[in-house]
Design an enzyme around this catalytic site. Structure first.
Site, PDB file in Angstrom:
ATOM      1  N   HIS A 171       0.839  -1.204   0.000  1.00 31.14           N
ATOM      2  CA  HIS A 171       0.000   0.000   0.000  1.00 31.14           C
ATOM      3  C   HIS A 171       0.878   1.261   0.000  1.00 31.14           C
ATOM      4  O   HIS A 171       0.761   2.120  -0.876  1.00 31.14           O
ATOM      5  CB  HIS A 171      -0.912  -0.027   1.233  1.00 31.14           C
ATOM      6  CG  HIS A 171      -1.787   1.176   1.376  1.00 31.14           C
ATOM      7  ND1 HIS A 171      -3.135   1.154   1.116  1.00 31.14           N
ATOM      8  CD2 HIS A 171      -1.511   2.455   1.753  1.00 31.14           C
ATOM      9  CE1 HIS A 171      -3.644   2.358   1.317  1.00 31.14           C
ATOM     10  NE2 HIS A 171      -2.678   3.168   1.715  1.00 31.14           N
ATOM     11  N   GLU A 172       1.762   1.332   0.979  1.00 28.27           N
ATOM     12  CA  GLU A 172       2.598   2.532   1.088  1.00 28.27           C
ATOM     13  C   GLU A 172       3.547   2.651  -0.103  1.00 28.27           C
ATOM     14  O   GLU A 172       3.854   3.753  -0.554  1.00 28.27           O
ATOM     15  CB  GLU A 172       3.381   2.531   2.410  1.00 28.27           C
ATOM     16  CG  GLU A 172       2.504   2.529   3.674  1.00 28.27           C
ATOM     17  CD  GLU A 172       1.482   3.663   3.736  1.00 28.27           C
ATOM     18  OE1 GLU A 172       1.675   4.701   3.086  1.00 28.27           O
ATOM     19  OE2 GLU A 172       0.454   3.493   4.429  1.00 28.27           O
ATOM     20  N   HIS A 225       1.985   4.559  -2.839  1.00 32.54           N
ATOM     21  CA  HIS A 225       2.084   6.018  -2.673  1.00 32.54           C
ATOM     22  C   HIS A 225       3.480   6.509  -3.082  1.00 32.54           C
ATOM     23  O   HIS A 225       3.619   7.535  -3.743  1.00 32.54           O
ATOM     24  CB  HIS A 225       1.854   6.405  -1.209  1.00 32.54           C
ATOM     25  CG  HIS A 225       0.425   6.299  -0.752  1.00 32.54           C
ATOM     26  ND1 HIS A 225      -0.622   6.867  -1.431  1.00 32.54           N
ATOM     27  CD2 HIS A 225      -0.117   5.708   0.349  1.00 32.54           C
ATOM     28  CE1 HIS A 225      -1.756   6.626  -0.765  1.00 32.54           C
ATOM     29  NE2 HIS A 225      -1.476   5.923   0.307  1.00 32.54           N
ATOM     30  N   GLU A 238      -5.830   7.463  -2.823  1.00 28.55           N
ATOM     31  CA  GLU A 238      -5.587   6.092  -2.374  1.00 28.55           C
ATOM     32  C   GLU A 238      -5.670   5.068  -3.513  1.00 28.55           C
ATOM     33  O   GLU A 238      -5.547   3.874  -3.269  1.00 28.55           O
ATOM     34  CB  GLU A 238      -6.560   5.712  -1.252  1.00 28.55           C
ATOM     35  CG  GLU A 238      -6.430   6.564   0.018  1.00 28.55           C
ATOM     36  CD  GLU A 238      -5.081   6.436   0.724  1.00 28.55           C
ATOM     37  OE1 GLU A 238      -4.452   5.364   0.624  1.00 28.55           O
ATOM     38  OE2 GLU A 238      -4.659   7.425   1.351  1.00 28.55           O
ATOM     39  N   TYR A 259     -11.070   6.539   1.147  1.00 26.39           N
ATOM     40  CA  TYR A 259     -10.451   5.210   1.053  1.00 26.39           C
ATOM     41  C   TYR A 259     -11.328   4.264   0.233  1.00 26.39           C
ATOM     42  O   TYR A 259     -10.860   3.617  -0.698  1.00 26.39           O
ATOM     43  CB  TYR A 259     -10.229   4.614   2.452  1.00 26.39           C
ATOM     44  CG  TYR A 259      -9.051   5.217   3.172  1.00 26.39           C
ATOM     45  CD1 TYR A 259      -7.758   4.800   2.873  1.00 26.39           C
ATOM     46  CD2 TYR A 259      -9.224   6.205   4.132  1.00 26.39           C
ATOM     47  CE1 TYR A 259      -6.668   5.349   3.525  1.00 26.39           C
ATOM     48  CE2 TYR A 259      -8.136   6.763   4.790  1.00 26.39           C
ATOM     49  CZ  TYR A 259      -6.862   6.329   4.485  1.00 26.39           C
ATOM     50  OH  TYR A 259      -5.788   6.877   5.123  1.00 26.39           O
TER      51      TYR A 259
END
Ligand SMILES: [Zn+2]
Length: 658
Positions: free
Chosen positions: A452-453, A456, A481, A592
């Site tokens: 997930h991170e 980003h 997101e 989200y």
């Protein structure tokens, strides 16, 4: 071509006194530059005027961005305090400039001349005008002044709210017996008071205790401490902020803050958000009802309490969820994590996305970092051979560090004098620290979080926009997101996990296929309960920002059981530690789930073409990541998918048949 961009260097050891003077001087210089722009005689404004305006912001972000970031990662309290000053001054400066009528008058005159601008510059103009309007610059004088004062007060309230949470050192004392069920590696290295371990509320301790402590009282104490963190003082800060935001929205001519805030996002109106959440809630509730029966039965069986007398609380959810995963699917997260040592996961993820996104990640040996265990990577565009940016991985908790998982983009990409200044960013995470006995091991949930991170991070480093305003800050918050939630999908593919896994005692031993098969079967376990929690967060955020709220704690405590069917620990202020309400996600938590709709749809193309497919990956990078905030999200998605987006894949990902 070897036309490399410029990688800017940062000074992480900057002294607190220098931080303060640098902050004041940078703001002073920027204000003077803005004063000059404001004096542009009517008719003399050109594209250059807009670019100069933008460059003032670009330059001040460059001077103060890394300092502001240090507030969240510095090991020294004095430095963090000075950086807190920088953050507040920087945000106040933005409020001031974007609230200025004289500057707004100059910029808005460009509207009639924008036909000759390039596409990116037209978007920049539109965004700049929106920012002015959203900051009250177009209001009559008295209202404009009040608006600015409110914005400044909010900036302070929000910064103080987050600082209180970051500085918390509360511990919960527990004996070994009280921690029965929790792997000893989680707590045995912690400080002790007599025979009690002092448990901090950091995720690497909090989550295993809530997941595995057999003793209900222990779980309840941890949950209570967690929900007491912000205390009455943060609860009051939130109440004050809600009142100020409401006033601000009304000054700007909106019914409430949700309407004001959402008007410039993808969703456009609160009604669309509420409809989306209501619909989702309706679809999830039947799933959840069935799940709750099973969870309660398990609690009855485990505790010996008669089923009809079983009460199910928030501090039971994760414990029985994990127990069920173990009993029904024979999946023990503590066994799974032995296959995911940090180094292996990091290298695996890097390897995969070097291929998929057509990039090369080069570890920087001669690192310039703010803490010794932080890693640094340079990103090369494999298509052109040019450097694209730099990212850092700051993976483990330490005192005074930001407590969640996030990506900070402290230097945005921009083009200055024909040269690209490259973006620099960091993942700031709180995974379990390695000890003398074992490396940092990740549960599969944490592997998913890493993906997930990383999504980003890739969004930041592959940015190709010419202006700093199109970095992460300039992306619509209900779209932001998408790249992160998209990447979570890779964490569930067998060939991906083959690359990522290797037992920490015997690296050649991969995650066994039958274990993965059982993990996949358990993927949607309690999806109703877990997603309804997300619905709750989204809705409470909307309620706080649509109607005046007398008592924020009381409303939270009333609505939580209505949506989730679970009780909260008494005497707590759960809203007082919910950073999202005070850190940029206000009237935005719904983002989200909103983003996930698009993320799942984007993934369908990878499912079709292969999730290692370089062509699809490059197209994704170029059409969705690289524009940053310089293109309309709906347009980007349409361009990538070759059709209108829909929610089919999203509902399927939640196990809902449509
Ligand atoms: Zn995220």
């Amino acid at each position: 071509m070897t036309d490399d961009g410029i990688i800017r260097t940062m000074n992480w050891t900057i002294k607190p006194s220098v931080i303060r003077t640098t902050t004041d001087q940078s703001i002073d210089t920027a204000r003077k530059a803005m004063d000059l722009i404001a004096k542009t005689p009517p008719g003399n404004e050109t594209l250059t005027t807009l670019q100069e305006f933008e460059e003032v912001f670009g330059a001040i972000r460059e001077a103060l961005g890394p300092i502001r970031f240090l507030k969240y990662v510095s090991t020294e309290k004095e430095q963090r305090d000075a950086c807190d000053y920088t953050e507040k001054q920087l945000l106040k400066f933005a409020n001031e400039i974007l609230g200025r009528k004289d500057l707004f008058d100059v910029i808005i005159r460009l509207e009639s001349k924008s036909e000759t601008f390039g596409e990116e510059e037209q978007t920049l103009l539109k965004k700049t005008i929106d920012d002015f309007i959203h900051n009250g610059a177009g209001l009559p004088e008295a209202e404009r002044k009040e608006f600015l004062e409110i914005s400044n007060n909010l900036t302070v309230l929000e910064a103080d709210f987050s600082k209180v949470l970051a500085e918390i050192t509360t511990t919960v004392p527990c004996t070994k017996e009280e921690l029965d069920g929790v792997p000893s590696a989680i707590y045995e290295h912690l400080e002790k008071d007599g025979d009690k371990y002092l448990l901090p509320l950091d995720y690497p301790v909090l989550i295993p205790v809530l997941n595995y402590a057999h003793n209900e009282e222990t779980r309840k104490r941890m949950q209570t401490a967690q929900n007491q963190r912000g205390g009455k003082e943060n609860s009051e800060r939130l109440s004050d902020a809600l009142a100020l935001r409401d006033r601000k929205a009304k000054l700007a001519g909106f019914k409430n803050f949700a309407e004001f805030q959402i008007s410039i996002k993808m969703a456009k109106t609160p009604e669309r958000v509420l409809d989306f959440m209501d619909d989702l809630s309706k679809k999830l509730k039947p799933l959840y009802r069935k799940e709750l029966v099973v969870l309660k039965e398990l609690k009855a069986k485990t505790t010996g309490v008669a089923l009809e007398d079983v009460e199910f609380h928030l501090w039971d959810l994760f414990y029985y969820h994990e127990l069920l995963r173990k009993e029904k699917y024979s999946v023990d997260q503590n066994e799974v994590k032995e296959y995911f040592p940090m180094e292996r996961v990091v290298n695996g993820v890097l390897e995969i996305f070097q291929t998929v996104l057509n990039l090369e990640f080069v570890e920087v040996k001669d690192r310039n970092v703010w803490y010794e265990d932080v890693q640094e990577y340079k990103v090369i565009n494999k298509v052109t051979g040019n450097a694209m940016g730099v990212f850092y991985l700051d993976l483990y908790p330490r005192e005074g560090k930001y407590k969640h998982y996030a990506v900070f983009d402290f230097l945005n990409r921009r083009v200055k004098d024909g040269k690209a200044l490259l973006p620099i960013t960091s993942m700031v995470a709180n995974f379990q620290k390695p000890t003398d006995k074992q490396p940092s091991l990740l549960t599969h949930n944490e592997v998913e979080t890493f993906f997930h991170e990383f999504g980003h991070l890739m969004h930041v480093v592959t940015n190709q926009a010419s202006y700093a305003s199109f970095g992460l800050d300039g992306i619509k918050p209900d779209f932001i997101e998408v790249p992160s939630m998209l990447l979570e999908n890779w964490a569930w593919k067998e060939d991906v996990l083959q690359i990522l896994s290797g037992h920490y005692k015997d690296p050649d031993k991969k995650l066994p296929s039958d274990l993965l098969e059982r993990m996949l079967k358990a993927k949607l376990l309690d999806v109703g309960a877990l997603t309804l929690r997300q619905v709750f967060f989204s809705l409470i955020d909307m309620y706080y920002h649509t109607e005046p709220v007398e008592d924020t704690t009381a409303l939270w405590i009333k609505v939580f059981p209505e949506i989730t069917g679970m009780n909260l620990p008494p005497d707590t202020y759960p809203e007082a530690s919910f950073d999202h309400l005070m850190g940029g996600y206000e009237a935005g938590y719904y983002g989200y789930q909103w983003s996930k709709v698009y993320a799942e749809d984007v993934f369908t193309k990878f499912e079709q073409n292969g999730y290692f497919d370089e062509k699809t990956g490059l197209e994704y990078r170029q059409k969705i990541l690289s524009p940053g905030g310089s293109r309309d999200p709906d347009e980007m998605i349409r361009d990538f998918l070759g059709r209108e987006s829909n929610n089919k894949a999203y509902l399927k990902s939640l196990g809902i048949d449509n």
